[in-house]
Motif scaffolding. Structure first.
Motif, mmCIF file in Angstrom:
data_model
loop_
_atom_site.group_PDB
_atom_site.id
_atom_site.type_symbol
_atom_site.label_atom_id
_atom_site.label_comp_id
_atom_site.label_asym_id
_atom_site.label_seq_id
_atom_site.Cartn_x
_atom_site.Cartn_y
_atom_site.Cartn_z
ATOM 1 N N GLY A 112 0.279 -0.981 0.027
ATOM 2 C CA GLY A 112 -0.208 -0.317 0.045
ATOM 3 C C GLY A 112 0.662 1.939 -0.101
ATOM 4 O O GLY A 112 1.785 1.626 0.403
ATOM 5 N N ARG A 113 0.024 2.147 -0.377
ATOM 6 C CA ARG A 113 1.177 3.925 -0.569
ATOM 7 C C ARG A 113 1.903 4.677 0.854
ATOM 8 O O ARG A 113 2.922 4.944 0.833
ATOM 9 C CB ARG A 113 0.328 4.481 -0.884
ATOM 10 C CG ARG A 113 -1.235 4.807 0.171
ATOM 11 C CD ARG A 113 -1.871 6.047 -0.655
ATOM 12 N NE ARG A 113 -3.670 6.277 0.020
ATOM 13 C CZ ARG A 113 -4.563 5.901 0.867
ATOM 14 N NH1 ARG A 113 -4.155 4.445 0.178
ATOM 15 N NH2 ARG A 113 -4.876 6.306 1.461
ATOM 16 N N HIS A 114 0.995 3.902 2.001
ATOM 17 C CA HIS A 114 2.291 4.024 3.115
ATOM 18 C C HIS A 114 3.704 3.563 3.109
ATOM 19 O O HIS A 114 4.548 4.720 3.840
ATOM 20 C CB HIS A 114 1.559 3.788 4.014
ATOM 21 C CG HIS A 114 0.097 5.333 4.329
ATOM 22 N ND1 HIS A 114 0.152 7.006 4.446
ATOM 23 C CD2 HIS A 114 -1.511 4.994 4.410
ATOM 24 C CE1 HIS A 114 -1.160 6.869 3.853
ATOM 25 N NE2 HIS A 114 -2.054 5.945 4.080
ATOM 26 N N HIS A 115 2.646 2.737 3.237
ATOM 27 C CA HIS A 115 4.635 1.667 2.901
ATOM 28 C C HIS A 115 5.226 2.535 1.953
ATOM 29 O O HIS A 115 6.715 2.197 1.748
ATOM 30 C CB HIS A 115 4.271 -0.029 3.475
ATOM 31 C CG HIS A 115 4.019 -0.145 4.832
ATOM 32 N ND1 HIS A 115 4.952 -0.024 5.858
ATOM 33 C CD2 HIS A 115 2.959 -0.351 5.111
ATOM 34 C CE1 HIS A 115 3.878 -0.379 6.563
ATOM 35 N NE2 HIS A 115 3.320 -1.048 5.825
ATOM 36 N N ILE A 116 5.518 2.562 0.680
ATOM 37 C CA ILE A 116 5.735 2.474 -0.592
ATOM 38 C C ILE A 116 6.154 3.970 0.153
ATOM 39 O O ILE A 116 7.105 3.543 -0.366
ATOM 40 C CB ILE A 116 4.880 3.230 -1.565
ATOM 41 C CG1 ILE A 116 4.436 1.874 -2.371
ATOM 42 C CG2 ILE A 116 5.577 4.154 -2.967
ATOM 43 C CD1 ILE A 116 2.528 2.130 -3.398
#
Ligand code: ZN
Ligand code: ZN
Length: 268
Positions: free
Chosen positions: A13-17
């Motif tokens: 997901g985008r937060h870990h990206i």
């Protein structure tokens, strides 16, 4: 048997990206002396080196759908799978097989596609035989805008599957019947429902209907609700415990960045 999984990223997901709090490099799966790389997201090429794996050994590339955390580093991984790109006369060496969606094929340059021996455009339900191993595209219910698939490997002595990003659906349990080891993308803990992903409470009844029961379950691709600076705590250990108590699966393992898992230890 030296078959092995190497976790190059347990985040999704985008937060870990953005934060790389949990990495997003995908998973190396080694089977029958073949090295495959599943879903090389951002940082895959960094992590493969950091965890002392050899990118040159990769010969099978699989990207399950066109979300950045699943295919961002694909070109870098293809290019890094050979020591030299071409001979002195600029004849490019061809190596490896790419299995992916039609959509991703539009995003990868011809330069990189031409480095491959074979490109397989994969859709749900398709079966491809790679050096005697049956690889099946399993169903996913994920993004309405992107094609996608999960991956089931049927080897001589065992079967291993990756759900990829999906919700549960009618037929989920049947899709993974006969599988010994399931790698489950579990973005959210407990009953924190997401329209496109799984949470623990939703998936438990479906896991219990897989016949025969799985030997091992590996949970991975944790989202920011599961474990990140945005979550109130790291929910991963409690979800492992919950799955151990409420499913018929003997062995439940949480992915961690850099974890190397021997397949023999996952089989009953
Ligand atoms: Zn994802
Ligand atoms: Zn996705």
């Amino acid at each position: 048997m030296d078959d092995e999984l190497v976790i190059l990223g347990s985040g999704g997901g985008r937060h870990h990206i953005r934060t790389q709090y949990r990495a997003t490099g995908g998973i190396i799966y080694k089977f029958n002396d073949i090295q495959s790389h599943i879903d090389p997201g951002p940082g895959a090429i960094v992590k493969i080196n950091q965890y002392q794996e050899d990118p040159i050994k990769t010969e099978l590339f699989i990207a399950s759908h066109a979300h950045v955390d699943h295919y961002n580093d694909l070109s870098a991984i293809i290019e890094s799978s050979r020591e030299n790109l071409h001979d002195r006369k600029y004849n490019y060496y061809k190596k490896g097989t790419l299995i992916t969606t039609n959509e991703i094929l539009r995003y990868i340059s011809d330069y990189h596609l031409n480095m491959l021996e074979e490109v397989v455009n994969f859709k749900q339900g398709d079966i491809f035989n790679y050096k005697g191993v049956e690889i099946k595209a399993t169903k996913v219910v994920h993004s309405p805008k992107n094609e996608g698939f999960g991956i089931k490997f049927k080897l001589k002595n065992y079967s291993l599957a990756f759900t990829s990003d999906t919700m549960v659906y009618d037929g989920f349990s049947e899709e993974f019947s006969g599988v010994n080891i399931l790698v489950l993308n579990l973005l959210r803990p407990n009953s924190i429902v997401c329209k496109r992903h799984l949470c623990t409470d939703e998936v438990i009844p479906y896991l219990n209907k897989i016949i025969p029961p799985l030997d091992s379950l590996i949970i991975t691709h944790f989202g920011s609700y599961m474990d990140s600076p945005r979550s109130t705590k790291n929910y991963v250990p409690s979800q492992v415990k919950k799955l151990q108590v409420h499913t018929n699966i003997k062995n439940v393992i949480a992915a961690e960045d850099g974890l190397k898992i021997n397949i023999r230890e996952l089989l009953k």
